[in-house]
Design a protein around this motif. Structure first.
Motif, PDB file in Angstrom:
ATOM      1  N   VAL A 198       1.403   2.829   1.006  1.00  0.00           N
ATOM      2  CA  VAL A 198       1.272   2.439   2.416  1.00  0.00           C
ATOM      3  C   VAL A 198      -0.168   2.522   2.923  1.00  0.00           C
ATOM      4  CG1 VAL A 198       1.923   2.989   4.787  1.00  0.00           C
ATOM      5  CG2 VAL A 198       3.653   3.014   2.980  1.00  0.00           C
ATOM      6  N   CYS A 199      -0.817   3.663   2.751  1.00  0.00           N
ATOM      7  CA  CYS A 199      -2.152   3.850   3.329  1.00  0.00           C
ATOM      8  C   CYS A 199      -3.217   2.932   2.716  1.00  0.00           C
ATOM      9  CB  CYS A 199      -2.570   5.317   3.227  1.00  0.00           C
ATOM     10  SG  CYS A 199      -1.692   6.341   4.438  1.00  0.00           S
ATOM     11  N   PRO A 200      -3.241   2.726   1.386  1.00  0.00           N
ATOM     12  CA  PRO A 200      -4.209   1.774   0.841  1.00  0.00           C
ATOM     13  C   PRO A 200      -4.030   0.373   1.420  1.00  0.00           C
ATOM     14  CG  PRO A 200      -3.322   3.140  -0.908  1.00  0.00           C
ATOM     15  CD  PRO A 200      -2.498   3.431   0.324  1.00  0.00           C
ATOM     16  N   ARG A 201      -2.785  -0.048   1.547  1.00  0.00           N
ATOM     17  CA  ARG A 201      -2.503  -1.377   2.099  1.00  0.00           C
ATOM     18  C   ARG A 201      -2.910  -1.456   3.570  1.00  0.00           C
ATOM     19  NH1 ARG A 201       3.530  -4.172   2.278  1.00  0.00           N
ATOM     20  NH2 ARG A 201       2.859  -6.278   2.893  1.00  0.00           N
ATOM     21  N   MET A 202      -2.600  -0.405   4.289  1.00  0.00           N
ATOM     22  CA  MET A 202      -2.924  -0.365   5.711  1.00  0.00           C
ATOM     23  C   MET A 202      -4.438  -0.411   5.932  1.00  0.00           C
ATOM     24  SD  MET A 202      -1.491   2.466   8.381  1.00  0.00           S
ATOM     25  CE  MET A 202      -1.878   2.394  10.136  1.00  0.00           C
ATOM     26  N   ALA A 203      -5.168   0.370   5.145  1.00  0.00           N
ATOM     27  CA  ALA A 203      -6.625   0.402   5.273  1.00  0.00           C
ATOM     28  C   ALA A 203      -7.240  -0.957   4.946  1.00  0.00           C
ATOM     29  CB  ALA A 203      -7.199   1.491   4.368  1.00  0.00           C
ATOM     30  N   GLN A 204      -6.760  -1.582   3.884  1.00  0.00           N
ATOM     31  CA  GLN A 204      -7.283  -2.885   3.484  1.00  0.00           C
ATOM     32  C   GLN A 204      -7.053  -3.930   4.574  1.00  0.00           C
ATOM     33  OE1 GLN A 204      -8.981  -4.017   0.926  1.00  0.00           O
ATOM     34  NE2 GLN A 204      -8.930  -2.346  -0.559  1.00  0.00           N
ATOM     35  N   LEU A 205      -5.866  -3.919   5.157  1.00  0.00           N
ATOM     36  CA  LEU A 205      -5.518  -4.929   6.157  1.00  0.00           C
ATOM     37  C   LEU A 205      -6.153  -4.668   7.520  1.00  0.00           C
ATOM     38  CD1 LEU A 205      -1.721  -5.448   5.319  1.00  0.00           C
ATOM     39  CD2 LEU A 205      -3.615  -7.010   4.843  1.00  0.00           C
ATOM     40  N   SER A 206      -6.711  -3.475   7.706  1.00  0.00           N
ATOM     41  CA  SER A 206      -7.308  -3.124   8.998  1.00  0.00           C
ATOM     42  C   SER A 206      -8.667  -3.775   9.226  1.00  0.00           C
ATOM     43  CB  SER A 206      -7.472  -1.602   9.101  1.00  0.00           C
ATOM     44  OG  SER A 206      -8.538  -1.155   8.278  1.00  0.00           O
ATOM     45  N   GLY A 207      -9.263  -4.291   8.144  1.00  0.00           N
ATOM     46  CA  GLY A 207     -10.613  -4.833   8.246  1.00  0.00           C
ATOM     47  C   GLY A 207     -11.672  -3.846   7.819  1.00  0.00           C
ATOM     48  N   ALA A 208     -11.262  -2.714   7.266  1.00  0.00           N
ATOM     49  CA  ALA A 208     -12.202  -1.714   6.768  1.00  0.00           C
ATOM     50  C   ALA A 208     -13.016  -2.293   5.617  1.00  0.00           C
ATOM     51  CB  ALA A 208     -11.444  -0.475   6.292  1.00  0.00           C
ATOM     52  N   GLY A 209     -14.291  -1.911   5.548  1.00  0.00           N
ATOM     53  CA  GLY A 209     -15.154  -2.394   4.479  1.00  0.00           C
ATOM     54  C   GLY A 209     -16.600  -2.014   4.727  1.00  0.00           C
ATOM     55  N   GLU A 210     -17.499  -2.601   3.954  1.00  0.00           N
ATOM     56  CA  GLU A 210     -18.920  -2.323   4.127  1.00  0.00           C
ATOM     57  C   GLU A 210     -19.392  -2.833   5.486  1.00  0.00           C
ATOM     58  OE1 GLU A 210     -21.316  -3.777   0.963  1.00  0.00           O
ATOM     59  OE2 GLU A 210     -20.211  -2.714  -0.608  1.00  0.00           O
ATOM     60  N   GLY A 211     -20.256  -2.052   6.117  1.00  0.00           N
ATOM     61  CA  GLY A 211     -20.765  -2.437   7.422  1.00  0.00           C
ATOM     62  C   GLY A 211     -19.785  -2.189   8.548  1.00  0.00           C
ATOM     63  N   VAL A 212     -18.718  -1.444   8.245  1.00  0.00           N
ATOM     64  CA  VAL A 212     -17.660  -1.190   9.227  1.00  0.00           C
ATOM     65  C   VAL A 212     -17.505   0.308   9.468  1.00  0.00           C
ATOM     66  CG1 VAL A 212     -15.176  -1.409   9.711  1.00  0.00           C
ATOM     67  CG2 VAL A 212     -16.418  -3.289   8.602  1.00  0.00           C
ATOM     68  N   GLY A 213     -17.288   0.670  10.723  1.00  0.00           N
ATOM     69  CA  GLY A 213     -16.933   2.032  11.090  1.00  0.00           C
ATOM     70  C   GLY A 213     -15.484   2.047  11.528  1.00  0.00           C
ATOM     71  N   ALA A 214     -14.736   3.082  11.127  1.00  0.00           N
ATOM     72  CA  ALA A 214     -13.316   3.162  11.470  1.00  0.00           C
ATOM     73  C   ALA A 214     -13.048   4.360  12.363  1.00  0.00           C
ATOM     74  CB  ALA A 214     -12.458   3.247  10.213  1.00  0.00           C
ATOM     75  N   PRO A 257      -5.267  12.013  12.171  1.00  0.00           N
ATOM     76  CA  PRO A 257      -5.363  11.893  10.710  1.00  0.00           C
ATOM     77  C   PRO A 257      -4.366  12.745   9.937  1.00  0.00           C
ATOM     78  CG  PRO A 257      -7.141  13.272  11.540  1.00  0.00           C
ATOM     79  CD  PRO A 257      -6.467  12.657  12.746  1.00  0.00           C
ATOM     80  N   GLY A 258      -3.749  13.721  10.585  1.00  0.00           N
ATOM     81  CA  GLY A 258      -2.818  14.584   9.858  1.00  0.00           C
ATOM     82  C   GLY A 258      -3.541  15.387   8.794  1.00  0.00           C
ATOM     83  N   ILE A 259      -3.144  15.213   7.540  1.00  0.00           N
ATOM     84  CA  ILE A 259      -3.831  15.918   6.451  1.00  0.00           C
ATOM     85  C   ILE A 259      -4.867  15.027   5.761  1.00  0.00           C
ATOM     86  CG2 ILE A 259      -1.917  17.493   6.029  1.00  0.00           C
ATOM     87  CD1 ILE A 259      -1.188  15.794   3.577  1.00  0.00           C
ATOM     88  N   GLY A 260      -5.010  13.793   6.254  1.00  0.00           N
ATOM     89  CA  GLY A 260      -6.085  12.945   5.748  1.00  0.00           C
ATOM     90  C   GLY A 260      -5.697  11.882   4.739  1.00  0.00           C
ATOM     91  N   VAL A 261      -4.421  11.517   4.669  1.00  0.00           N
ATOM     92  CA  VAL A 261      -3.981  10.525   3.677  1.00  0.00           C
ATOM     93  C   VAL A 261      -4.641   9.169   3.935  1.00  0.00           C
ATOM     94  CG1 VAL A 261      -2.003   9.479   2.536  1.00  0.00           C
ATOM     95  CG2 VAL A 261      -1.769  11.720   3.600  1.00  0.00           C
ATOM     96  N   LEU A 262      -4.492   8.666   5.150  1.00  0.00           N
ATOM     97  CA  LEU A 262      -5.117   7.400   5.513  1.00  0.00           C
ATOM     98  C   LEU A 262      -6.631   7.556   5.616  1.00  0.00           C
ATOM     99  CD1 LEU A 262      -4.987   4.448   6.485  1.00  0.00           C
ATOM    100  CD2 LEU A 262      -4.491   5.304   8.790  1.00  0.00           C
ATOM    101  N   THR A 263      -7.078   8.704   6.052  1.00  0.00           N
ATOM    102  CA  THR A 263      -8.509   8.972   6.212  1.00  0.00           C
ATOM    103  C   THR A 263      -9.258   8.788   4.903  1.00  0.00           C
ATOM    104  OG1 THR A 263      -7.743  10.744   7.684  1.00  0.00           O
ATOM    105  CG2 THR A 263     -10.127  10.536   7.364  1.00  0.00           C
ATOM    106  N   GLN A 264      -8.691   9.282   3.822  1.00  0.00           N
ATOM    107  CA  GLN A 264      -9.316   9.133   2.505  1.00  0.00           C
ATOM    108  C   GLN A 264      -9.528   7.661   2.164  1.00  0.00           C
ATOM    109  OE1 GLN A 264      -7.021  11.185  -0.492  1.00  0.00           O
ATOM    110  NE2 GLN A 264      -8.019  13.155  -0.085  1.00  0.00           N
ATOM    111  N   GLU A 265      -8.514   6.851   2.431  1.00  0.00           N
ATOM    112  CA  GLU A 265      -8.619   5.421   2.119  1.00  0.00           C
ATOM    113  C   GLU A 265      -9.693   4.750   2.971  1.00  0.00           C
ATOM    114  OE1 GLU A 265      -7.026   4.189  -0.369  1.00  0.00           O
ATOM    115  OE2 GLU A 265      -5.726   5.921  -0.730  1.00  0.00           O
ATOM    116  N   LEU A 266      -9.770   5.122   4.235  1.00  0.00           N
ATOM    117  CA  LEU A 266     -10.775   4.545   5.124  1.00  0.00           C
ATOM    118  C   LEU A 266     -12.180   4.983   4.709  1.00  0.00           C
ATOM    119  CD1 LEU A 266      -8.947   5.053   8.549  1.00  0.00           C
ATOM    120  CD2 LEU A 266      -9.314   2.875   7.358  1.00  0.00           C
TER     121      LEU A 266
END
Length: 286
Positions: A35-51, A56-65
């Motif tokens: 879930v989190c890798p897919r969510m991060a990818q679809l959010s527009g996260a990437g180089e030149g981007v701040g999220a 964050p909870g324990i940081g599952v999605l945070t790690q991917e971002l």
């Protein structure tokens, strides 16, 4: 990097820090590794981007971002999770955790201070109990962000992404459509979380308009009308707006007729153009 989607790893970390889940804060941690890798990818996260992440909870999605973005700022209200996040995010030097209530933060100032020169996206797994207030704050604060990608309760996602003027739509539907184009990305089953909630979730992305689609002198009038119209959605817009705003029915009746809106209509039947026309004229009666 710790595998935070592994239930054994999560239990080990939480037990070492004496952490227990808070129902009041709507804490449910993701354990589905896809879930989190897919969510991060679809959010527009990437180089030149701040999220900007909320909760964050324990940081599952945070790690991917962190793995995708130049910088991540995570706002966490529960101070008990700060030492947990120090451990789970120790492999990254592009993360800042802010211990605060997002509803009380000046997010525009935070973005300006932390994401200078970067495109900005919001990406978060929102607690069910505060979904609408957080989304409304993100939109009404007119944040300089490209998109808002959030995981919410399935029914809330369907309501947010519904057509304005449909039975399924509500106040948040109209509010979201004022600022952006909503898109339902994918569903997430209740079993993807620990502890498992009683309902399924969905990930949506709100694509923020680069130029305002609707131009009003005072945006607040639009949201005031929308809230008033849906405050008592079983009543007619005449009765709901009149009682919510404390205006005489004769005044509201005249206003609605000027806007070519039937006073006997229900709020769910009004279009975006209807709400905009009413908002344009409401200031003269105040």
């Amino acid at each position: 990097m710790k595998k935070l989607s592994d239930i054994g790893t999560i239990k080990d970390i939480l037990s070492r820090y004496g952490f227990s889940f808070s129902k009041g804060l709507g804490q449910n941690f993701l354990v589905n590794p896809s879930v989190c890798p897919r969510m991060a990818q679809l959010s527009g996260a990437g180089e030149g981007v701040g999220a900007l992440e909320i909760g964050p909870g324990i940081g599952v999605l945070t790690q991917e971002l962190c793995a995708l973005c130049d910088k991540v700022v995570a706002v966490e209200i529960d101070k008990r999770l700060l030492p947990v996040l120090d451990e789970t995010l120790s492999d990254f030097d592009n993360i800042k955790v802010v211990n605060a209530d997002v509803m009380e933060l000046d997010l525009n100032s935070l973005i300006k201070e932390e994401f200078s020169g970067l495109d900005v996206v919001v990406c978060a797994n929102l607690p069910y109990y505060i979904t609408s207030p957080v989304i409304m704050k993100l939109l009404e604060d007119r944040l300089p962000v490209n998109s808002i990608t959030v995981m919410v309760q399935k029914e809330a996602a369907q309501r947010i992404c519904a057509e304005v003027g449909s039975r399924q739509g509500g106040a948040v539907t109209a509010a979201v459509n004022y600022y952006c184009e909503p898109e339902l990305l994918f569903y997430v089953s209740a079993g993807s979380f620990m502890p498992a909630p009683k309902v399924d979730s969905a990930v949506i992305r709100l694509n923020v308009y680069k130029q305002p689609k609707y131009k009003l002198e005072n945006d607040r009038d639009f949201f005031k009308i929308v809230r008033a119209a849906f405050a008592q959605r079983r009543k007619t817009v005449l009765n709901s707006i009149s009682s919510s705003l404390g205006l005489e029915k004769s005044v509201v009746n005249e206003l609605l007729l000027e806007c070519e809106v039937s006073p006997s209509a229900r709020a769910e039947k009004l279009s975006m153009d209807d709400f905009v026309r009413i908002a344009e004229r409401i200031s003269r009666y105040e």
